[in-house]
Design a protein around this motif. Structure first.
Motif: not given
Length: 356
Positions: A90-97
């Motif tokens: 799990v991570t941030n959506a803005h990390v994966v873009g």
């Protein structure tokens, strides 16, 4: 800090152990404990409580840091947390873009692993990726209960700030229940996120998507934002960071892993698109309805394009951000009122909120 003025950021205050030691010593000293038989004084030792705290830090770091990874997309770098033993992270959506594939470096790996996007949910700035191959020894982190998080709890932020993998900073929980609006520039998703955990632990570019951990070794949040100060030219406001609470992380991640997408957002919506309008003094004066979704909450209540929303319930609305923040505090199915202007007249209508 007023949540309505909180804006995102860039992608804390350390509790001094010496101060803590002085306080403990002042309340727990035994005057003759260091005196020798010959009248001299033995070297003072650190209070046991300080040693215990340091040992607890070491224990938590050893336990959790192997579950925190670095994520490299083609244009961005961030952090992630191993969610289960199937290789989901799990991570941030803005990390994966907009990326679909990634390189992932674990705390113990010499070579990057490869991973693919499962689903990104920008409305909550969360995403799940999955390792193409789960390496031996990589274990999932334990997620705690957000309802038990209290102001003053000591926390550790783990991630890859500025590309420095497996970094740890320390602070406290400064506040809970914050509603924060994330900028849409500089890589942000523009999301308005409710119930965030505010922390004094340093949150720097690259920390996004990592772990905010309590002293029980449980993830209580995913660090996402660091506040900016308009008076500093938009620079970072030291010691003010925000993390998405673990309960929301679990809710979103479980749906993505189970269904491949978010099927129940839990986020209230009016079913409109809107823009901020200005008054004659060029000050924000409301959220003008640009479009109304057929069958949505606003449509059922009789709102139409051109109406200017000035209040949702008791919350004043002068911008679309304030409208988003007011909605973030409510739930789908909840009834509230919308105050708006139409053809120069103020009107109020009751509305049953829909879901994003």
């Amino acid at each position: 800090m007023d949540a309505s003025r909180t804006r995102a950021l860039r992608r804390g205050t350390v509790v001094p152990l010496l101060v803590a030691a002085a306080l403990v010593a002042a309340g727990c000293t035994t005057p003759d404990s260091s005196a020798k038989q010959d009248g001299t004084t033995a070297p003072a030792s650190l209070p046991m409580s300080v040693n215990d705290l340091q040992n607890q830090y070491l224990k938590v770091i050893k336990q959790v840091l192997p579950s925190v990874v670095q994520i490299q997309a083609s244009q961005d770098l961030g952090s992630g947390v191993v969610y289960d033993d199937q290789g989901h992270i799990v991570t941030n959506a803005h990390v994966v873009g907009t990326e679909k594939t990634f390189k992932v470096t674990t705390a113990n790996s010499r070579e990057p692993l490869t991973a693919s996007l499962v689903y990104s949910y920008p409305d909550q700035d969360l995403a799940v990726i999955k390792l193409d191959k789960m390496p031996a020894g990589l274990r999932a982190a334990a997620f705690g209960n957000s309802d038990k998080v209290q102001v003053g709890h000591i926390v550790l932020a783990m991630g890859s700030p500025l590309g420095l993998s497996s970094s740890v900073t320390q602070g406290i929980v400064s506040a809970t229940g914050r509603t924060v609006s994330e900028g849409s520039t500089g890589g942000g998703t523009g999301a308005t996120i409710a119930n965030m955990v505010q922390t004094s632990a340093d949150i720097n570019p690259g920390n996004s998507g990592g772990a905010l951990v309590n002293l029980d070794g449980q993830i209580i949040g995913i660090p996402t934002l660091a506040a900016t100060d308009p008076n500093l030219g938009g620079g970072a406001a030291p010691g003010i960071g925000f993390a998405i609470p673990a309960s929301m992380v679990r809710t979103v991640a479980d749906q993505i892993i189970r269904s491949g997408k978010v099927v129940d957002s839990g986020r209230a919506a009016l079913g409109i698109s809107a823009r901020t309008v200005l008054d004659d003094s060029y000050q924000p004066a409301g959220a003008a309805v640009a479009a109304v979704r057929s069958g949505g909450a606003a449509d059922r209540a009789g709102l139409r394009p051109g109406d200017v929303i000035t209040k949702l319930g008791d919350a004043p609305v002068t911008t679309t951000t304030e409208l988003s923040e007011a909605l973030a505090a409510l739930r789908p199915g909840q009834r509230t009122t919308v105050t708006y202007q139409r053809d120069g007249a103020e009107k109020t209508v009751e509305v049953t909120l829909g879901e994003v």
